[in-house]
Design an enzyme around this catalytic site. Structure first.
Site, PDB file in Angstrom:
ATOM      1  NE  ARG A   1     -20.417   3.620  -1.205  1.00  0.00           N
ATOM      2  CZ  ARG A   1     -19.126   3.330  -0.319  1.00  0.00           C
ATOM      3  NH1 ARG A   1     -18.553   3.102   0.750  1.00  0.00           N
ATOM      4  NH2 ARG A   1     -18.849   2.372  -1.063  1.00  0.00           N
TER       5      ARG A   1
ATOM      6  N   GLY B   1       1.698  -4.030   4.110  1.00  0.00           N
ATOM      7  CA  GLY B   1       1.382  -5.260   3.940  1.00  0.00           C
ATOM      8  C   GLY B   1       3.221  -5.425   4.181  1.00  0.00           C
TER       9      GLY B   1
ATOM     10  CB  CYS C   1      -0.438   0.231   1.215  1.00  0.00           C
ATOM     11  SG  CYS C   1      -2.197  -1.558   1.183  1.00  0.00           S
TER      12      CYS C   1
ATOM     13  CD  GLN D   1      -6.877  -5.885   3.027  1.00  0.00           C
ATOM     14  OE1 GLN D   1      -6.191  -4.638   3.417  1.00  0.00           O
ATOM     15  NE2 GLN D   1      -6.687  -6.774   2.080  1.00  0.00           N
TER      16      GLN D   1
ATOM     17  CG  HIS E   1      -5.822   2.006   0.000  1.00  0.00           C
ATOM     18  ND1 HIS E   1      -4.760   2.945  -1.085  1.00  0.00           N
ATOM     19  CD2 HIS E   1      -5.615   1.059   0.372  1.00  0.00           C
ATOM     20  CE1 HIS E   1      -3.557   2.267   0.029  1.00  0.00           C
ATOM     21  NE2 HIS E   1      -4.285   1.691   0.164  1.00  0.00           N
TER      22      HIS E   1
ATOM     23  CB  CYS F   1      -0.836   0.463   7.600  1.00  0.00           C
ATOM     24  SG  CYS F   1      -2.451   0.478   7.328  1.00  0.00           S
TER      25      CYS F   1
END
Length: 383
Positions: free
Chosen positions: A212, A371, A89, A157, A339, A369
């Protein structure tokens, strides 16, 4: 050691699931901010030393060194190379780190850094699905060394987000309020035109799609959790989206030779690791390490970005370090804006730089953060 400067930063709008960018080839997506960056800065593309792009799931239209392909698709000179990197990420943020390190070392003077990801074309986990066809269902379970060190534990995750929520006492209701606020902030930023100057339009598409406007606490309360008996659900997780972003990183020599005016100086870069089973806690020790390394206090930082992979991540980070939410993700985070994995770090930096200027602040800190239990940190200084 030379200083590294951000000359400019541009991104595409963020496309939502099945949205405006869903069928756009990743090379065309990633080329758009590169082309706009060269045009807006007025830099001769032939003077660029390298192109560093973050991208995960590098198969299909994202295979074959997508950084290089994006540069060529943008119509840029053949002699300029490109390299694609994967720090999960944090890939887009790591691209900026590597560009800054190249400049600071004196080995390069002008580097384009950023990232691209189309999660509609190539969904998250696609590379693992391909691996499963060859008898490897995940990267861990068939490694004797991994099993000897960590045992046969689930590496997920979702599990990590649940563990963090439980450990830092983040209730489902609190995380839903955090998520709703992310949407509210993003919508306010869009309606207030705060992103307009950082976005390059694609086929007349110029506004982030994911926030949204119709979401509510009542709607989120009705969602099923991702793990039975857990707290995490889709409404308090980051959205899978499509986007690209690019920054021009320059040395003092390049600023002088090309008549460039920098927008910010890269004050600090670092990366730290933590427990890979907990996976998403590394922003906490990484932030502590960065501030200690440069002798700064939290009060010295005017603005923070901590990627909202799940609501529990920035919430735990803020609680552990004592950072007020009023200074964090002020224009919404990944829960609202999405993301796009390999591009997120560069997208965050682009938006953070613009907001730092809008507020006339001095320092901003970005972390996320990643992986494997990792986290990058960048501190920039507005000029």
């Amino acid at each position: 050691m030379q200083q590294a400067y951000i000359v400019d930063a541009i991104r595409t709008p963020v496309g939502r699931k099945n949205g405006a960018l869903a069928h756009l080839h990743s090379a065309d997506l990633g080329a758009a901010p590169i082309k706009a960056l060269m045009q807006r800065t007025g830099v001769d593309p032939a003077a660029v030393d390298d192109v560093i792009y973050g991208c995960t799931e590098t198969i299909g239209p994202q295979a074959g060194d997508i950084a290089r392909t994006c540069w060529l698709v943008a119509g840029m000179p053949d002699h300029v190379p490109g390299v694609t990197i994967d720090r999960q990420c944090g890939s887009g943020q790591q691209a900026i780190h590597f560009a800054a390190q190249a400049v600071m070392s004196g080995t390069q003077d002008l580097v384009v850094a950023g990232g691209v990801q189309n999660l509609n074309l190539i969904p998250m986990g696609a590379a693992m699905l391909v691996g499963a066809q060859f008898g490897f269902p995940d990267p861990f379970s068939t490694s004797r060394g991994w099993l000897a060190r960590y045992g046969d534990q689930e590496v997920s995750q979702f599990r990590s987000a649940e563990m963090i929520a439980e450990n830092w006492n983040c209730s489902r209701a609190e995380m839903e309020r955090f998520a709703l606020e992310s949407h509210r902030r993003a919508i306010a930023a869009i309606d207030g035109g705060r992103f307009a100057g950082e976005i390059v339009a694609l086929d007349n598409f110029a506004v982030d799609e994911p926030p949204r406007r119709d979401t509510s606490l009542e709607k989120m309360a009705s969602l099923k959790t991702l793990i039975d008996g857990g707290r995490i659900h889709a409404g308090i997780a980051s959205q899978n989206t499509d986007a690209a972003a690019a920054l021009l990183i320059a040395s003092e020599t390049a600023l002088r030779d090309h008549g460039l005016k920098p927008r910010a100086r890269i004050h600090h870069i670092s990366v730290r690791g933590a427990d890979p089973i907990w996976m998403l806690t590394a922003p906490i020790p990484a932030t502590r390490h960065a501030l200690q390394k440069v002798g700064m206090k939290l009060d010295d930082i005017d603005l923070f970005e901590c990627n909202e992979a799940f609501a529990s991540i920035p919430m735990a980070w803020m609680r552990e370090l004592g950072i007020p939410h009023e200074k964090v993700n002020v224009n919404g985070g990944a829960i609202a804006l999405g993301h796009p994995l390999g591009a997120t770090g560069a997208r965050l930096m682009t938006s953070m730089l613009n907001e730092l200027e809008r507020r006339h602040g001095r320092y901003a800190l970005q972390t996320m953060c990643e992986g494997g239990g990792q986290a990058n940190v960048i501190i920039i200084e507005r000029l």
